[in-house]
Scaffold this motif. Structure first.
Motif, PDB file in Angstrom:
ATOM      1  N   ILE A  58      22.213 -20.205  31.747  1.00  0.00           N
ATOM      2  CA  ILE A  58      23.288 -20.792  30.952  1.00  0.00           C
ATOM      3  C   ILE A  58      24.620 -20.279  31.498  1.00  0.00           C
ATOM      4  N   ASN A  59      25.540 -21.175  31.687  1.00  0.00           N
ATOM      5  CA  ASN A  59      26.868 -20.803  32.152  1.00  0.00           C
ATOM      6  C   ASN A  59      27.708 -20.399  30.942  1.00  0.00           C
ATOM      7  N   VAL A  60      27.987 -19.103  30.794  1.00  0.00           N
ATOM      8  CA  VAL A  60      28.701 -18.600  29.616  1.00  0.00           C
ATOM      9  C   VAL A  60      30.194 -18.416  29.863  1.00  0.00           C
ATOM     10  N   VAL A  61      30.665 -18.700  31.032  1.00  0.00           N
ATOM     11  CA  VAL A  61      32.088 -18.514  31.347  1.00  0.00           C
ATOM     12  C   VAL A  61      32.983 -19.337  30.427  1.00  0.00           C
ATOM     13  N   PRO A  62      32.702 -20.614  30.146  1.00  0.00           N
ATOM     14  CA  PRO A  62      33.578 -21.348  29.226  1.00  0.00           C
ATOM     15  C   PRO A  62      33.573 -20.749  27.809  1.00  0.00           C
ATOM     16  N   TYR A  63      32.431 -20.231  27.374  1.00  0.00           N
ATOM     17  CA  TYR A  63      32.367 -19.633  26.045  1.00  0.00           C
ATOM     18  C   TYR A  63      33.207 -18.357  25.983  1.00  0.00           C
ATOM     19  N   ILE A  64      33.205 -17.582  27.038  1.00  0.00           N
ATOM     20  CA  ILE A  64      34.014 -16.371  27.091  1.00  0.00           C
ATOM     21  C   ILE A  64      35.485 -16.729  27.074  1.00  0.00           C
ATOM     22  N   ASP A  65      35.862 -17.771  27.780  1.00  0.00           N
ATOM     23  CA  ASP A  65      37.254 -18.202  27.801  1.00  0.00           C
ATOM     24  C   ASP A  65      37.717 -18.623  26.404  1.00  0.00           C
ATOM     25  N   VAL A  66      36.901 -19.390  25.708  1.00  0.00           N
ATOM     26  CA  VAL A  66      37.253 -19.826  24.359  1.00  0.00           C
ATOM     27  C   VAL A  66      37.364 -18.621  23.431  1.00  0.00           C
ATOM     28  N   MET A  67      36.442 -17.667  23.544  1.00  0.00           N
ATOM     29  CA  MET A  67      36.471 -16.479  22.696  1.00  0.00           C
ATOM     30  C   MET A  67      37.740 -15.668  22.942  1.00  0.00           C
ATOM     31  N   LEU A  68      38.139 -15.514  24.192  1.00  0.00           N
ATOM     32  CA  LEU A  68      39.352 -14.758  24.491  1.00  0.00           C
ATOM     33  C   LEU A  68      40.599 -15.452  23.960  1.00  0.00           C
ATOM     34  N   VAL A  69      40.647 -16.773  24.047  1.00  0.00           N
ATOM     35  CA  VAL A  69      41.782 -17.516  23.502  1.00  0.00           C
ATOM     36  C   VAL A  69      41.853 -17.341  21.990  1.00  0.00           C
ATOM     37  N   LEU A  70      40.706 -17.436  21.299  1.00  0.00           N
ATOM     38  CA  LEU A  70      40.696 -17.227  19.855  1.00  0.00           C
ATOM     39  C   LEU A  70      41.096 -15.802  19.487  1.00  0.00           C
ATOM     40  N   LEU A  71      40.644 -14.829  20.262  1.00  0.00           N
ATOM     41  CA  LEU A  71      41.005 -13.439  20.014  1.00  0.00           C
ATOM     42  C   LEU A  71      42.509 -13.247  20.125  1.00  0.00           C
ATOM     43  N   ILE A  72      43.118 -13.827  21.128  1.00  0.00           N
ATOM     44  CA  ILE A  72      44.567 -13.717  21.300  1.00  0.00           C
ATOM     45  C   ILE A  72      45.293 -14.403  20.142  1.00  0.00           C
ATOM     46  N   ILE A  73      44.821 -15.554  19.731  1.00  0.00           N
ATOM     47  CA  ILE A  73      45.454 -16.262  18.607  1.00  0.00           C
ATOM     48  C   ILE A  73      45.391 -15.416  17.341  1.00  0.00           C
ATOM     49  N   PHE A  74      44.226 -14.834  17.041  1.00  0.00           N
ATOM     50  CA  PHE A  74      44.096 -14.013  15.838  1.00  0.00           C
ATOM     51  C   PHE A  74      44.926 -12.737  15.927  1.00  0.00           C
ATOM     52  N   MET A  75      45.029 -12.155  17.113  1.00  0.00           N
ATOM     53  CA  MET A  75      45.834 -10.948  17.272  1.00  0.00           C
ATOM     54  C   MET A  75      47.314 -11.238  17.070  1.00  0.00           C
ATOM     55  N   VAL A  76      47.758 -12.402  17.475  1.00  0.00           N
ATOM     56  CA  VAL A  76      49.170 -12.756  17.319  1.00  0.00           C
ATOM     57  C   VAL A  76      49.481 -13.120  15.873  1.00  0.00           C
TER      58      VAL A  76
END
Length: 146
Positions: A17-35
């Protein structure tokens, strides 16, 4: 035929399974919640109105914790005598009362000349003793609302 066999080897399917897109989405959500987390209001400053509040009618006699101007505690249980206690004794007695009756009414009566810190310390002791709700006592205003 050798050309086709080379192409077949290059396009071999992977069963991962290619998990790279899922990691990218998770990091974007993490940044949004941190801001956005510091921007959320946890409390609102309000100016409470002054009025003559009606007294609370209780079926049972409440437990009264008195705090004098110096920060000393006294305890009145079931319209009994005024007993001077220290913070450890107050916590132990209130914990025993709450263990017997979790719905017991507990009020804090503090001297008006005392500091707000003494009242907060008394409420912290009550919270550590297992009290979930505390009422604050006051005298009714004689001159009416301002």
């Amino acid at each position: 035929m050798s050309v086709r066999s080379r192409r077949a080897r290059r396009r071999k399917l992977k069963n991962e399974i290619n998990v790279v897109p899922y990691i990218d989405v998770m990091l974007v959500l993490l940044i949004i919640f941190m801001v956005t987390a510091p921007l959320m209001n946890l409390g609102v400053d309000v100016q409470l109105p002054e009025s003559n509040a009606k007294s609370i009618q209780e079926k049972k006699d409440p437990v009264l914790v008195q705090v004098d101007a110096a920060g000393n505690y006294s305890l009145i249980v079931a319209s009994g005598s005024n007993e001077a206690v220290d913070s450890a004794t107050l916590t132990a007695k209130i914990r025993a009362l709450v263990a017997n009756n979790p719905d017991i009414a507990i009020f804090v009566a503090a001297d008006g000349a005392g500091t707000y810190q003494h009242v907060m310390d008394a409420m912290a002791l009550l919270q550590n003793a297992g009290v979930e709700r505390v009422g604050l006592m006051s005298d009714p205003r004689q001159d009416g609302p301002r």
